[in-house]
Design an enzyme around this catalytic site. Structure first.
Site, PDB file in Angstrom:
ATOM      1  N   ASP A 126       0.807  -1.221   0.000  1.00 30.41           N
ATOM      2  CA  ASP A 126       0.000   0.000   0.000  1.00 30.41           C
ATOM      3  C   ASP A 126       0.840   1.270   0.000  1.00 30.41           C
ATOM      4  O   ASP A 126       0.425   2.270  -0.578  1.00 30.41           O
ATOM      5  CB  ASP A 126      -0.933   0.022   1.224  1.00 30.41           C
ATOM      6  CG  ASP A 126      -1.869  -1.174   1.247  1.00 30.41           C
ATOM      7  OD1 ASP A 126      -2.571  -1.352   2.252  1.00 30.41           O
ATOM      8  OD2 ASP A 126      -1.874  -1.925   0.263  1.00 30.41           O
ATOM      9  N   ASP A 204      -2.129   5.719  -3.125  1.00 30.83           N
ATOM     10  CA  ASP A 204      -1.574   4.519  -2.509  1.00 30.83           C
ATOM     11  C   ASP A 204      -0.864   3.724  -3.596  1.00 30.83           C
ATOM     12  O   ASP A 204      -1.344   3.660  -4.741  1.00 30.83           O
ATOM     13  CB  ASP A 204      -2.672   3.648  -1.881  1.00 30.83           C
ATOM     14  CG  ASP A 204      -2.990   4.059  -0.435  1.00 30.83           C
ATOM     15  OD1 ASP A 204      -3.620   3.249   0.274  1.00 30.83           O
ATOM     16  OD2 ASP A 204      -2.611   5.181  -0.042  1.00 30.83           O
ATOM     17  N   HIS A 253      -7.581   0.485  -3.904  1.00 28.21           N
ATOM     18  CA  HIS A 253      -6.628  -0.544  -4.311  1.00 28.21           C
ATOM     19  C   HIS A 253      -7.147  -1.422  -5.439  1.00 28.21           C
ATOM     20  O   HIS A 253      -8.266  -1.935  -5.404  1.00 28.21           O
ATOM     21  CB  HIS A 253      -6.183  -1.405  -3.120  1.00 28.21           C
ATOM     22  CG  HIS A 253      -5.603  -0.571  -2.022  1.00 28.21           C
ATOM     23  ND1 HIS A 253      -5.431  -1.012  -0.734  1.00 28.21           N
ATOM     24  CD2 HIS A 253      -5.146   0.702  -2.017  1.00 28.21           C
ATOM     25  CE1 HIS A 253      -4.916  -0.060   0.018  1.00 28.21           C
ATOM     26  NE2 HIS A 253      -4.724   0.991  -0.739  1.00 28.21           N
ATOM     27  N   ASP A 255      -5.941  -4.239  -6.610  1.00 28.18           N
ATOM     28  CA  ASP A 255      -5.580  -5.667  -6.665  1.00 28.18           C
ATOM     29  C   ASP A 255      -6.675  -6.634  -6.215  1.00 28.18           C
ATOM     30  O   ASP A 255      -6.396  -7.761  -5.827  1.00 28.18           O
ATOM     31  CB  ASP A 255      -4.275  -5.921  -5.917  1.00 28.18           C
ATOM     32  CG  ASP A 255      -4.228  -5.280  -4.535  1.00 28.18           C
ATOM     33  OD1 ASP A 255      -3.144  -5.297  -3.920  1.00 28.18           O
ATOM     34  OD2 ASP A 255      -5.265  -4.760  -4.086  1.00 28.18           O
ATOM     35  N   CYS A 360      -1.406  -7.875  -1.171  1.00 28.11           N
ATOM     36  CA  CYS A 360      -1.358  -6.746  -0.232  1.00 28.11           C
ATOM     37  C   CYS A 360      -0.232  -6.925   0.776  1.00 28.11           C
ATOM     38  O   CYS A 360       0.459  -5.980   1.127  1.00 28.11           O
ATOM     39  CB  CYS A 360      -2.656  -6.663   0.553  1.00 28.11           C
ATOM     40  SG  CYS A 360      -4.136  -6.811  -0.407  1.00 28.11           S
TER      41      CYS A 360
HETATM   42  N1  LIG Z   1      -3.323  -3.791  -1.366  1.00 25.25           N
HETATM   43  C1  LIG Z   1      -4.390  -3.961  -0.650  1.00 25.25           C
HETATM   44  N2  LIG Z   1      -4.372  -3.673   0.664  1.00 25.25           N
HETATM   45  N3  LIG Z   1      -5.530  -4.392  -1.278  1.00 25.25           N
HETATM   46  C2  LIG Z   1      -6.719  -4.770  -0.563  1.00 25.25           C
HETATM   47  C3  LIG Z   1      -7.891  -4.692  -1.473  1.00 25.25           C
HETATM   48  C4  LIG Z   1      -8.951  -3.851  -0.847  1.00 25.25           C
HETATM   49  C5  LIG Z   1     -10.177  -3.704  -1.737  1.00 25.25           C
HETATM   50  N4  LIG Z   1     -10.768  -2.382  -1.530  1.00 25.25           N
HETATM   51  C6  LIG Z   1     -11.215  -4.777  -1.410  1.00 25.25           C
HETATM   52  O1  LIG Z   1     -12.204  -4.403  -0.808  1.00 25.25           O
HETATM   53  O2  LIG Z   1     -11.046  -5.938  -1.705  1.00 25.25           O
END
Ligand SMILES: NC(=[NH2+])NCCC[C@H](N)C(=O)O
Length: 376
Positions: A126, A204, A253, A255, A360
């Site tokens: 992040d 981020d 994010h 990913d 992550c």
């Molecule tokens: N690099 C990270 N911390 N990614 C987490 C993904 C968070 C994404 N907003 C979800 O709800 O799945």
């Protein structure tokens, strides 16, 4: 009065022939060194609107009651066991694993404009962005994450001393001008709106993924247009940054939305990404549609997760074939096999309350490869 620097002072420049310890151009070259986050000292993040806008209203209220308290051992315990397992797996694959310093994230800190407690350093993805031999500290929008990269400074100084380029984006002020007052998360049938204004550049690292000279980004509640423009100008014309349209109403994010897994192979979230809206340059890529995640029955995990349900996409490529993926999400494991990958099942389900899963929790600092173009 500082004495003039004598020429005899040792330079910190490494020998010209030394390879940089930081070298990562994409999400799939053979992984050689990775930073894995830590759980020690994890503290429930503040209920600042930029934090709670990414979770349902009821969860935001609950978080407000617990903000600043340490995460309970009931959550830390299972996550720690799984994190230890991930470290062992990475090391068994011959990958060098580095860790940040443990930090007491409950300590308060302040700037001239505000004060906060910390959050955690579970997700190096992040706050640190690796582009080639450069590692960039990103200007995070959450006040509780303002000094998060300090726990990585021993590593950052080591990488710098051994030849890496180390950059910090402009430190943001995070004053009220950056956040839309009275922000309300848009409903599915409402036009998209973001909590961030364009007061200053924030982003981020986890809102970006890399495919050589092409990077992909989702504008989000932690990444604004000015942040994307800052990185675009910083990287210069050698790189292209493509913005990916996402229909996620609480965007944060990329990913669990859009993940390039290998040259020509792109994993997308079917509820957030419309393949017809992908950049034209991706027309030649195989678009792999993520299967529905396997249901999670554990109520405590569902209530305390900081993430949506699509963490089955949050995988870590070991190389173009082998991929570390969540053992619980058997649908994704089977799909990865169908797509020609070799999934390595591992457990990290209980990391969701700390921000995510494999992608992550890691930062791929060095992969064996060079800067290439994978798009026309
Ligand atoms: N690099 C990270 N911390 N990614 C987490 C993904 C968070 C994404 N907003 C979800 O709800 O799945």
């Amino acid at each position: 009065m500082c004495s003039p620097r004598s020429s005899s002072q040792p330079s910190t420049d490494p020998p010209a022939t030394q390879q940089s310890p930081v070298n990562s151009h994409n999400e799939w070259d053979p992984l050689e060194e990775v930073v894995v986050g830590r759980l020690e000292g994890a503290t429930i993040p503040s209920d600042h609107p930029v934090v709670t806008c990414n979770v349902p209203t009821w969860a935001g209220r609950l978080q407000g009651l617990a903000a600043g308290m340490r995460y309970p051992s009931r959550l830390i315990g299972p996550a720690q066991d799984e994190l230890d397992g991930l470290v062992e797996l990475l090391q068994s694959l011959g990958i060098t694993v580095r860790r940040p310093e443990p930090v007491d994230h409950k300590r308060r800190f302040a700037t001239p404009d505000w004060s906060s407690r910390g959050f955690c350093n579970t997700c190096p993805r992040d706050s640190l962005l690796v582009i080639g031999d450069e590692i960039i500290e990103t200007p995070m929008a959450w006040p509780c994450r303002y000094f998060e990269t300090h726990s990585y400074r021993r590593l950052l100084k080591d990488y710098f001393r051994r030849g890496a380029r180390w950059t910090s984006a402009p430190k943001p002020q995070l004053t009220d001008e950056l956040f839309e007052p009275e922000f309300r998360t848009p409903a599915e049938d409402e036009p998209m709106r973001y909590i961030l204004t364009e007061f200053e550049p924030v982003f981020d690292a986890a809102d970006f993924v890399r495919a050589g000279r092409d990077l992909f980004v989702t504008r989000s509640n932690v990444t604004n247009r000015m942040g994307i423009d800052w990185l675009r100008r910083h990287l210069g014309p050698e790189y292209r940054i493509h913005e990916i349209a996402s229909s996620c109403r609480t965007p944060m994010h990329i990913d669990t939305t859009f993940m390039p897994l290998a040259p020509g192979k792109l994993l997308i979230n079917p509820t957030y990404v419309n393949p017809d809206d992908l950049p034209e340059a991706l027309r030649s890529w195989d678009v792999l549609v993520a299967p529905e995640p396997d249901p999670i029955d554990e109520r405590l995990l569902k209530v305390t997760s900081m993430c949506g349900k699509w963490l089955n996409m949050n995988v870590l490529m070991v190389d173009e074939k082998r991929v570390i993926a969540e053992r619980h999400h058997t649908g994704m494991l089977r799909a990865l096999e169908r797509w020609g990958f070799e999934p390595i099942p591992c457990d990290l389900l209980h990391y969701a309350p700390f921000g995510g899963s494999f992608h992550c929790a890691t930062l791929d600092v060095r992969r064996r490869g060079t800067l290439e173009s994978y798009l026309p």
